[in-house]
Each structure stands twice: as C-alpha cells, then as structure tokens.
Design a protein around this motif. Sequence first.
Motif, PDB file in Angstrom:
ATOM      1  N   MET A   1       0.838  -1.171   0.000  1.00 29.62           N
ATOM      2  CA  MET A   1       0.000   0.000   0.000  1.00 29.62           C
ATOM      3  C   MET A   1       0.885   1.236   0.000  1.00 29.62           C
ATOM      4  N   ARG A   2       0.394   2.273  -0.612  1.00 31.24           N
ATOM      5  CA  ARG A   2       1.123   3.542  -0.664  1.00 31.24           C
ATOM      6  C   ARG A   2       0.615   4.423   0.475  1.00 31.24           C
ATOM      7  N   VAL A   3       1.558   4.969   1.249  1.00 37.25           N
ATOM      8  CA  VAL A   3       1.231   5.785   2.410  1.00 37.25           C
ATOM      9  C   VAL A   3       1.892   7.154   2.247  1.00 37.25           C
ATOM     10  N   THR A   4       1.124   8.204   2.460  1.00 37.81           N
ATOM     11  CA  THR A   4       1.683   9.553   2.458  1.00 37.81           C
ATOM     12  C   THR A   4       2.016   9.937   3.889  1.00 37.81           C
ATOM     13  N   ILE A   5       3.249  10.340   4.100  1.00 38.05           N
ATOM     14  CA  ILE A   5       3.733  10.776   5.409  1.00 38.05           C
ATOM     15  C   ILE A   5       3.851  12.298   5.371  1.00 38.05           C
ATOM     16  N   LEU A   6       3.264  12.959   6.333  1.00 36.63           N
ATOM     17  CA  LEU A   6       3.392  14.414   6.455  1.00 36.63           C
ATOM     18  C   LEU A   6       4.273  14.720   7.658  1.00 36.63           C
ATOM     19  N   TYR A   7       5.264  15.556   7.437  1.00 39.17           N
ATOM     20  CA  TYR A   7       6.183  15.947   8.509  1.00 39.17           C
ATOM     21  C   TYR A   7       5.850  17.364   8.953  1.00 39.17           C
ATOM     22  N   PHE A   8       5.939  17.596  10.261  1.00 37.19           N
ATOM     23  CA  PHE A   8       5.667  18.911  10.817  1.00 37.19           C
ATOM     24  C   PHE A   8       6.803  19.320  11.742  1.00 37.19           C
ATOM     25  N   ALA A   9       6.940  20.617  11.925  1.00 40.44           N
ATOM     26  CA  ALA A   9       7.857  21.219  12.903  1.00 40.44           C
ATOM     27  C   ALA A   9       9.278  20.673  12.757  1.00 40.44           C
TER      28      ALA A   9
END
Length: 64
Positions: A1-9
């Motif tokens: 499965m393709r997963v989008t990772i969002l990074y913050f700070a």
Amino acid sequence: MRVTILYFAQLRERRGASSDLLELPADGDVAMALATIAKRHPAVAPHLPRVQVAVNQVVVAATT
C-alpha cells in the motif's frame, strides 16, 4: 500500500521536506512505517519515539 507521510515542525526541518511517500506491504502498520522512515532518514530517527502519529486524521499509538 502507498502511504503519504506528512512531517511537521522539527521533523520537517530535519527531513528537509514536508512529506514523503512510502510503499508498505498490505499488512503494514504504523510501527513498520516509522521503522522505514528511520532507516531512510537517519537524521529524524532519534525523534521518532516522541512523535504523535495520525492515520486518516485520527491519532493512534505507534504500535498500531
């Protein structure tokens, strides 16, 4: 499965990007995603035990 990772700070600053795409097996979980991120991006690895994780905008445990 393709997963989008969002990074913050701080993770975004250390990673040098605001997002990533990961390919995980169909039975992949949050722990597997975090392990993959740590392997690909050693600069963020020390911070991963303290991050808050959300899946589809719902906060989950890192072992989910």
